[in-house]
Design a protein around this motif. Structure first.
Motif, short mmCIF file in Angstrom:
data_model
loop_
_atom_site.label_atom_id
_atom_site.label_comp_id
_atom_site.label_asym_id
_atom_site.label_seq_id
_atom_site.Cartn_x
_atom_site.Cartn_y
_atom_site.Cartn_z
N LEU A 62 7.89 13.36 3.99
CA LEU A 62 7.83 13.21 2.94
C LEU A 62 7.58 12.99 1.16
CD1 LEU A 62 6.00 9.95 1.85
CD2 LEU A 62 4.14 11.71 2.20
N ALA A 63 8.42 12.66 0.27
CA ALA A 63 8.30 13.41 -0.68
C ALA A 63 7.36 13.78 -1.53
CB ALA A 63 9.74 12.10 -1.53
N PRO A 64 7.29 14.36 -2.35
CA PRO A 64 6.54 14.31 -3.10
C PRO A 64 5.68 13.50 -3.87
CG PRO A 64 7.95 16.32 -3.58
CD PRO A 64 8.32 15.58 -2.54
N GLY A 65 4.31 13.14 -3.46
CA GLY A 65 3.67 11.49 -4.40
C GLY A 65 4.02 10.91 -3.53
N GLY A 66 4.47 10.47 -2.89
CA GLY A 66 4.99 9.57 -1.31
C GLY A 66 3.64 8.77 -0.68
N LYS A 67 3.66 7.64 -0.32
CA LYS A 67 2.29 7.21 0.61
C LYS A 67 2.88 7.21 2.13
CE LYS A 67 0.14 5.95 -3.38
NZ LYS A 67 -0.28 4.58 -3.97
N VAL A 68 1.62 6.73 2.81
CA VAL A 68 1.91 6.21 4.38
C VAL A 68 1.40 5.59 4.11
CG1 VAL A 68 2.25 7.99 6.35
CG2 VAL A 68 2.48 9.30 4.83
N ALA A 69 1.50 4.04 5.34
CA ALA A 69 0.99 3.00 5.20
C ALA A 69 1.02 3.32 7.19
CB ALA A 69 1.27 1.84 4.57
N ILE A 70 -0.22 2.67 7.87
CA ILE A 70 0.11 3.36 9.42
C ILE A 70 -0.77 1.75 9.45
CG2 ILE A 70 1.04 5.50 9.47
CD1 ILE A 70 -1.77 5.56 11.21
N GLN A 71 -0.55 1.27 10.93
CA GLN A 71 -1.10 0.22 11.04
C GLN A 71 -1.84 0.81 13.10
OE1 GLN A 71 -1.39 -3.67 10.78
NE2 GLN A 71 -1.59 -4.47 12.83
N ALA A 72 -2.87 1.21 13.06
CA ALA A 72 -3.45 1.25 14.78
C ALA A 72 -4.65 0.94 15.35
CB ALA A 72 -3.11 2.77 13.99
N ILE A 73 -4.20 1.08 16.25
CA ILE A 73 -5.60 0.40 16.83
C ILE A 73 -6.34 1.35 17.03
CG2 ILE A 73 -6.13 -0.83 19.78
CD1 ILE A 73 -3.47 -1.47 19.36
N ARG B 264 -6.74 8.06 2.80
CA ARG B 264 -7.49 7.05 1.33
C ARG B 264 -7.80 5.68 1.44
NH1 ARG B 264 -8.01 12.30 -1.00
NH2 ARG B 264 -5.99 13.55 -1.31
N GLU B 265 -7.48 5.43 2.31
CA GLU B 265 -8.27 3.78 2.55
C GLU B 265 -7.86 3.22 3.54
OE1 GLU B 265 -6.73 -0.27 0.89
OE2 GLU B 265 -6.59 1.53 -0.01
N ARG B 266 -8.76 2.54 4.25
CA ARG B 266 -8.69 1.79 5.87
C ARG B 266 -9.20 0.38 5.12
NH1 ARG B 266 -12.24 2.94 8.98
NH2 ARG B 266 -14.32 4.13 8.70
N MET B 267 -8.70 -0.60 5.96
CA MET B 267 -9.02 -1.75 6.57
C MET B 267 -9.43 -1.64 7.84
SD MET B 267 -7.98 -5.65 4.87
CE MET B 267 -6.46 -5.40 6.18
N GLY B 268 -10.31 -2.31 8.52
CA GLY B 268 -10.51 -3.35 9.71
C GLY B 268 -10.28 -4.59 10.21
N LYS C 283 0.72 -1.63 0.62
CA LYS C 283 0.07 0.25 -0.30
C LYS C 283 0.63 1.28 -0.26
CE LYS C 283 -4.18 -1.97 0.06
NZ LYS C 283 -5.18 -1.70 -1.77
N ALA C 284 2.36 1.43 0.85
CA ALA C 284 2.46 2.36 0.23
C ALA C 284 3.66 2.43 -0.61
CB ALA C 284 3.94 2.02 1.63
N GLY C 285 3.91 1.28 -1.61
CA GLY C 285 4.61 1.40 -3.01
C GLY C 285 6.19 0.89 -2.83
N VAL C 286 6.28 0.31 -1.57
CA VAL C 286 7.87 0.11 -1.68
C VAL C 286 8.02 -0.87 -1.93
CG1 VAL C 286 9.43 -0.47 0.28
CG2 VAL C 286 8.02 0.01 1.27
N GLY C 287 8.85 -0.24 -2.77
CA GLY C 287 10.09 -1.88 -3.68
C GLY C 287 11.70 -1.17 -4.08
N ILE D 85 -4.42 1.88 7.27
CA ILE D 85 -5.05 3.48 6.90
C ILE D 85 -3.74 3.87 6.10
CG2 ILE D 85 -5.19 6.09 7.67
CD1 ILE D 85 -6.07 4.32 10.17
N VAL D 86 -3.76 3.95 4.57
CA VAL D 86 -3.05 4.29 3.87
C VAL D 86 -3.60 5.50 3.54
CG1 VAL D 86 -2.28 4.18 1.10
CG2 VAL D 86 -3.51 2.32 2.86
#
Length: 417
Positions: A290-301, A347-351, A192-196, A408-409
């Motif tokens: 965060l660089a331009p065009g970057g993404k963040v993905a967190i996992q949160a209770i 932008r997106e989240r999954m419970g 989801k964070a686009g890590v490659g 959460i993205v």
């Protein structure tokens, strides 16, 4: 029980004030218990509750001490009384789930409004100001790497796993699928964070290094920060053993001090340790690096927004014994804080709260099975009861729906329009 080691547990409160508070608390507890789907069994044979034969059972061993503790310290006293052995439960998570499901109605509403007058407040030294955070984190994560290894899987992942459908019903998943489920959780966040290949990744909260390892295996360069010296040491060793030291830096550093620019930021169950008043700084830091065009993905209770507002100034058993300075956000709070203080947008989240309940059950079973090993590490019976209460208390929160965990993205698309 050593009173110097366990000053809040070795002896129940005493004196006239404690006696009066205990009597009042006892009446309130019994009134609540009569309405709940469990059975509370007293030494004289009295049984309270609406539960049938299959309902969880709370067995009172020393009811007067139990009442004195909850009269003096509310829900902190509930945990301390279990640590002291004032009550028992063969299905501890089941008992606590009943209380968690009824948390809004356990105390009559007029008395709830007075809670701030008599419940303890967060000690100043436990607020997550920069000078306190290292100590707060150390009290939990620096207990012992060997302790955590007794109940965590081989990945040393200390957060919710994400079980595949093929694993079967979540209440029946077994230990042998946990490690893969932890890696699946990490891989989804990295995706989801686009890590490659070539990604510059910031990880806030290293854990014991599994996420950094999997990101490095994709070809990313990782800068990971932690405030736990124990975690840093083991994570560095694991990374070196895997041959990724040239790609991964694990720094003993507060997230607020991070500099540089990163294509992606990932943070797994770290926001819970940030503290309510520091959420804007946490997200502003991410936004800044965060660089331009970057993404963040967190996992949160997370918890429901209304409960979050009602408890944001509370000092709980978890604060006192497990996570000083911690506080759980709501999804609404994350959305609001980022909208008001940053250019980031959810932008997106999954419970996946049911997955956390399953993860905690496996940890609990493993911890109980390794009781002798835990004792040999120097952790006494009171500590082990404390840790069991913590695992079951957490599982009850997810099983009751009081807690959830979200992936959460976030990104800046709206700001770029």
């Amino acid at each position: 029980m050593d009173p110097d080691v366990w000053p809040g547990v070795a002896q129940p409160p005493s004196g006239a004030k404690a006696a009066v508070a205990g009597k009042a608390a006892g009446l309130l507890f019994k009134g609540a218990a009569r309405r709940l789907p469990l059975r509370v069994v007293y030494p004289d044979g009295t049984v309270l509750g609406q539960g049938g034969p299959e309902a969880p059972v709370m067995t009172m061993v020393r009811p007067e001490a139990f009442e004195a503790r909850i009269g003096d310290n509310g829900l902190i006293g509930l945990g301390e009384s279990f640590m002291a052995g004032d009550w028992e439960a063969s299905d501890l998570a089941g008992v606590l789930e009943v209380f968690a499901a009824a948390v809004d109605t356990l105390i009559p509403m007029p008395l709830q409004k007075l809670r701030s007058l008599y419940l303890p407040r967060t000690p100043k030294q436990e607020r997550n100001a920069e000078q306190n955070t290292r100590s707060n984190i150390s009290r939990h994560y620096d207990l012992s790497n060997d302790l955590f290894a007794t109940f965590l899987d081989a990945t040393m992942s200390y957060s919710s796993a994400l079980f595949p459908v093929a694993a079967g019903p979540l209440d029946a998943v077994e230990w042998d699928v946990l490690a893969q489920a932890q890696q699946d959780k990490i891989d989804r966040l990295l995706d989801k964070a686009g890590v490659g290949q070539g990604t510059r990744l910031l990880e806030i909260g290293t854990g014991w290094g599994e996420l950094a390892l999997r990101a490095a295996a994709r070809g990313a360069t990782v800068y990971s920060v932690t405030l736990s010296s124990e975690q840093q040491a083991l994570a560095q060793q694991r990374i070196a053993d895997a041959g990724y030291s040239h790609q991964v830096t694990v720094a003993l550093q507060d997230y607020r001090a991070v500099e540089g620019e990163y294509d992606a930021v990932v943070s797994v169950e770290m926001i819970e340790a940030v503290g309510y008043e520091y959420w804007p700084i946490y997200f502003q830091t991410i936004d800044r690096v965060l660089a331009p065009g970057g993404k963040v993905a967190i996992q949160a209770i997370t918890m429901p927004h209304g409960r979050m507002l009602a408890t944001r100034n509370a000092y709980t058993w978890v604060h006192k014994y497990i996570f000083p300075g911690g506080f759980l956000p709501s999804v609404r709070a994350i959305e609001s804080v980022t909208q008001q203080n940053t250019t980031l947008r959810v932008r997106e989240r999954m419970g996946m709260g049911d997955h956390y309940a399953a993860t905690l059950r496996l940890w609990e079973e493993r911890f109980l099975a390794k009781s002798r090993d835990v004792g040999e590490l120097g952790f006494d019976a009171v500590f082990q009861r404390m840790w069991l209460f913590y695992l079951c208390y957490s599982r009850a929160g997810f099983q009751s729906g009081y807690l959830d965990v979200q992936q959460i993205v976030l990104d800046r698309r709206e700001a770029q329009l």
